[in-house]
Motif scaffolding. Structure first.
Motif, PDB file in Angstrom:
ATOM      1  N   ARG A  60       6.024   6.847  12.092  1.00 22.69           N
ATOM      2  CA  ARG A  60       6.227   7.327  10.716  1.00 22.69           C
ATOM      3  C   ARG A  60       7.413   6.619  10.074  1.00 22.69           C
ATOM      4  O   ARG A  60       7.393   6.309   8.895  1.00 22.69           O
ATOM      5  CB  ARG A  60       6.451   8.835  10.700  1.00 22.69           C
ATOM      6  CG  ARG A  60       5.206   9.604  11.032  1.00 22.69           C
ATOM      7  CD  ARG A  60       5.462  11.078  11.038  1.00 22.69           C
ATOM      8  NE  ARG A  60       4.252  11.758  11.485  1.00 22.69           N
ATOM      9  CZ  ARG A  60       4.023  13.033  11.317  1.00 22.69           C
ATOM     10  NH1 ARG A  60       4.913  13.790  10.712  1.00 22.69           N
ATOM     11  NH2 ARG A  60       2.912  13.567  11.741  1.00 22.69           N
ATOM     12  N   TYR A  61       8.443   6.362  10.870  1.00 25.46           N
ATOM     13  CA  TYR A  61       9.627   5.664  10.365  1.00 25.46           C
ATOM     14  C   TYR A  61       9.231   4.287   9.832  1.00 25.46           C
ATOM     15  O   TYR A  61       9.609   3.905   8.724  1.00 25.46           O
ATOM     16  CB  TYR A  61      10.671   5.524  11.481  1.00 25.46           C
ATOM     17  CG  TYR A  61      11.846   4.662  11.088  1.00 25.46           C
ATOM     18  CD1 TYR A  61      12.873   5.186  10.307  1.00 25.46           C
ATOM     19  CD2 TYR A  61      11.917   3.331  11.480  1.00 25.46           C
ATOM     20  CE1 TYR A  61      13.950   4.402   9.926  1.00 25.46           C
ATOM     21  CE2 TYR A  61      12.992   2.537  11.104  1.00 25.46           C
ATOM     22  CZ  TYR A  61      13.999   3.079  10.334  1.00 25.46           C
ATOM     23  OH  TYR A  61      15.045   2.299   9.954  1.00 25.46           O
ATOM     24  N   SER A  62       8.470   3.535  10.623  1.00 31.93           N
ATOM     25  CA  SER A  62       8.060   2.191  10.212  1.00 31.93           C
ATOM     26  C   SER A  62       7.163   2.254   8.981  1.00 31.93           C
ATOM     27  O   SER A  62       7.234   1.386   8.111  1.00 31.93           O
ATOM     28  CB  SER A  62       7.340   1.479  11.354  1.00 31.93           C
ATOM     29  OG  SER A  62       8.226   1.247  12.417  1.00 31.93           O
ATOM     30  N   LEU A  63       6.324   3.269   8.904  1.00 32.30           N
ATOM     31  CA  LEU A  63       5.459   3.442   7.743  1.00 32.30           C
ATOM     32  C   LEU A  63       6.293   3.632   6.480  1.00 32.30           C
ATOM     33  O   LEU A  63       6.066   2.964   5.472  1.00 32.30           O
ATOM     34  CB  LEU A  63       4.525   4.640   7.943  1.00 32.30           C
ATOM     35  CG  LEU A  63       3.675   5.026   6.742  1.00 32.30           C
ATOM     36  CD1 LEU A  63       2.660   3.932   6.423  1.00 32.30           C
ATOM     37  CD2 LEU A  63       2.973   6.347   6.995  1.00 32.30           C
ATOM     38  N   VAL A  64       7.284   4.506   6.556  1.00 26.32           N
ATOM     39  CA  VAL A  64       8.131   4.783   5.397  1.00 26.32           C
ATOM     40  C   VAL A  64       8.892   3.531   4.981  1.00 26.32           C
ATOM     41  O   VAL A  64       8.948   3.190   3.793  1.00 26.32           O
ATOM     42  CB  VAL A  64       9.103   5.949   5.699  1.00 26.32           C
ATOM     43  CG1 VAL A  64      10.162   6.077   4.619  1.00 26.32           C
ATOM     44  CG2 VAL A  64       8.333   7.251   5.843  1.00 26.32           C
ATOM     45  N   VAL A  65       9.466   2.825   5.942  1.00 28.17           N
ATOM     46  CA  VAL A  65      10.241   1.622   5.628  1.00 28.17           C
ATOM     47  C   VAL A  65       9.330   0.542   5.039  1.00 28.17           C
ATOM     48  O   VAL A  65       9.665  -0.097   4.041  1.00 28.17           O
ATOM     49  CB  VAL A  65      10.984   1.105   6.879  1.00 28.17           C
ATOM     50  CG1 VAL A  65      11.603  -0.260   6.620  1.00 28.17           C
ATOM     51  CG2 VAL A  65      12.046   2.096   7.315  1.00 28.17           C
ATOM     52  N   GLY A  66       8.159   0.350   5.649  1.00 29.69           N
ATOM     53  CA  GLY A  66       7.231  -0.672   5.162  1.00 29.69           C
ATOM     54  C   GLY A  66       6.730  -0.399   3.757  1.00 29.69           C
ATOM     55  O   GLY A  66       6.685  -1.297   2.915  1.00 29.69           O
ATOM     56  N   VAL A  67       6.352   0.837   3.491  1.00 31.00           N
ATOM     57  CA  VAL A  67       5.867   1.201   2.161  1.00 31.00           C
ATOM     58  C   VAL A  67       6.998   1.099   1.138  1.00 31.00           C
ATOM     59  O   VAL A  67       6.787   0.636   0.016  1.00 31.00           O
ATOM     60  CB  VAL A  67       5.225   2.613   2.171  1.00 31.00           C
ATOM     61  CG1 VAL A  67       4.972   3.117   0.761  1.00 31.00           C
ATOM     62  CG2 VAL A  67       3.923   2.601   2.962  1.00 31.00           C
ATOM     63  N   ALA A  68       8.201   1.491   1.529  1.00 29.59           N
ATOM     64  CA  ALA A  68       9.342   1.399   0.609  1.00 29.59           C
ATOM     65  C   ALA A  68       9.631  -0.054   0.244  1.00 29.59           C
ATOM     66  O   ALA A  68       9.874  -0.373  -0.931  1.00 29.59           O
ATOM     67  CB  ALA A  68      10.577   2.046   1.233  1.00 29.59           C
ATOM     68  N   LYS A  69       9.593  -0.942   1.230  1.00 30.53           N
ATOM     69  CA  LYS A  69       9.844  -2.361   0.949  1.00 30.53           C
ATOM     70  C   LYS A  69       8.782  -2.934   0.026  1.00 30.53           C
ATOM     71  O   LYS A  69       9.080  -3.663  -0.917  1.00 30.53           O
ATOM     72  CB  LYS A  69       9.890  -3.163   2.246  1.00 30.53           C
ATOM     73  CG  LYS A  69      11.158  -2.963   3.029  1.00 30.53           C
ATOM     74  CD  LYS A  69      11.171  -3.823   4.278  1.00 30.53           C
ATOM     75  CE  LYS A  69      12.462  -3.639   5.040  1.00 30.53           C
ATOM     76  NZ  LYS A  69      12.503  -4.494   6.234  1.00 30.53           N
ATOM     77  N   ARG A  70       7.505  -2.611   0.310  1.00 29.69           N
ATOM     78  CA  ARG A  70       6.417  -3.130  -0.528  1.00 29.69           C
ATOM     79  C   ARG A  70       6.522  -2.574  -1.950  1.00 29.69           C
ATOM     80  O   ARG A  70       6.327  -3.300  -2.926  1.00 29.69           O
ATOM     81  CB  ARG A  70       5.064  -2.785   0.082  1.00 29.69           C
ATOM     82  CG  ARG A  70       3.888  -3.209  -0.751  1.00 29.69           C
ATOM     83  CD  ARG A  70       3.791  -4.716  -0.868  1.00 29.69           C
ATOM     84  NE  ARG A  70       2.690  -5.074  -1.749  1.00 29.69           N
ATOM     85  CZ  ARG A  70       2.698  -6.118  -2.555  1.00 29.69           C
ATOM     86  NH1 ARG A  70       3.718  -6.946  -2.557  1.00 29.69           N
ATOM     87  NH2 ARG A  70       1.676  -6.365  -3.345  1.00 29.69           N
ATOM     88  N   SER A  71       6.850  -1.293  -2.090  1.00 30.28           N
ATOM     89  CA  SER A  71       6.935  -0.709  -3.435  1.00 30.28           C
ATOM     90  C   SER A  71       8.104  -1.321  -4.210  1.00 30.28           C
ATOM     91  O   SER A  71       7.992  -1.551  -5.415  1.00 30.28           O
ATOM     92  CB  SER A  71       7.050   0.813  -3.376  1.00 30.28           C
ATOM     93  OG  SER A  71       8.221   1.224  -2.733  1.00 30.28           O
ATOM     94  N   ARG A  72       9.206  -1.632  -3.532  1.00 33.63           N
ATOM     95  CA  ARG A  72      10.322  -2.311  -4.185  1.00 33.63           C
ATOM     96  C   ARG A  72       9.902  -3.696  -4.669  1.00 33.63           C
ATOM     97  O   ARG A  72      10.245  -4.107  -5.780  1.00 33.63           O
ATOM     98  CB  ARG A  72      11.503  -2.442  -3.222  1.00 33.63           C
ATOM     99  CG  ARG A  72      12.737  -1.756  -3.731  1.00 33.63           C
ATOM    100  CD  ARG A  72      13.916  -1.867  -2.794  1.00 33.63           C
ATOM    101  NE  ARG A  72      13.829  -0.832  -1.768  1.00 33.63           N
ATOM    102  CZ  ARG A  72      13.774  -1.051  -0.448  1.00 33.63           C
ATOM    103  NH1 ARG A  72      13.823  -2.260   0.036  1.00 33.63           N
ATOM    104  NH2 ARG A  72      13.681  -0.060   0.387  1.00 33.63           N
ATOM    105  N   ASP A  73       9.157  -4.414  -3.824  1.00 38.59           N
ATOM    106  CA  ASP A  73       8.665  -5.740  -4.219  1.00 38.59           C
ATOM    107  C   ASP A  73       7.766  -5.655  -5.448  1.00 38.59           C
ATOM    108  O   ASP A  73       7.889  -6.460  -6.371  1.00 38.59           O
ATOM    109  CB  ASP A  73       7.893  -6.402  -3.069  1.00 38.59           C
ATOM    110  CG  ASP A  73       8.788  -6.841  -1.926  1.00 38.59           C
ATOM    111  OD1 ASP A  73      10.019  -6.917  -2.122  1.00 38.59           O
ATOM    112  OD2 ASP A  73       8.247  -7.107  -0.833  1.00 38.59           O
ATOM    113  N   LEU A  74       6.859  -4.679  -5.451  1.00 40.17           N
ATOM    114  CA  LEU A  74       5.956  -4.503  -6.588  1.00 40.17           C
ATOM    115  C   LEU A  74       6.736  -4.186  -7.867  1.00 40.17           C
ATOM    116  O   LEU A  74       6.445  -4.726  -8.939  1.00 40.17           O
ATOM    117  CB  LEU A  74       4.944  -3.389  -6.306  1.00 40.17           C
ATOM    118  CG  LEU A  74       3.889  -3.698  -5.260  1.00 40.17           C
ATOM    119  CD1 LEU A  74       3.152  -2.421  -4.873  1.00 40.17           C
ATOM    120  CD2 LEU A  74       2.918  -4.746  -5.768  1.00 40.17           C
ATOM    121  N   SER A  75       7.725  -3.335  -7.737  1.00 42.72           N
ATOM    122  CA  SER A  75       8.545  -2.955  -8.889  1.00 42.72           C
ATOM    123  C   SER A  75       9.335  -4.158  -9.410  1.00 42.72           C
ATOM    124  O   SER A  75       9.394  -4.388 -10.622  1.00 42.72           O
ATOM    125  CB  SER A  75       9.497  -1.829  -8.478  1.00 42.72           C
ATOM    126  OG  SER A  75      10.271  -1.416  -9.554  1.00 42.72           O
TER     127      SER A  75
END
Length: 69
Positions: free
Chosen positions: A16-31
């Protein structure tokens, strides 16, 4: 995006930790990309990042330290 089962997101045994970090990084990139291009995102970046993950646009790789646990 609708209803997404957490099991679908945690496929391949990622934590779950890796999921949260991965999604957060991708969402930052998209933003950041939208900001650079002067675009306004209609959907929230986190929702777009989860969709990208489910569609296989990117994958999450865990470090050996995390996968030990």
């Amino acid at each position: 995006l609708g209803s997404v089962d957490l099991k679908d997101l945690l496929k391949d045994g990622i934590s779950r930790y890796s999921l949260v970090v991965g999604v957060a990084k991708r969402s930052r990139d998209l933003s950041d990309e939208a900001k650079e291009n002067g675009e306004i995102l209609v959907e929230k970046p986190v929702s777009l990042a989860v969709e990208d993950l489910l569609d296989g646009y990117y994958s999450i790789k865990e470090s050996e330290e995390i996968s030990k646990y």
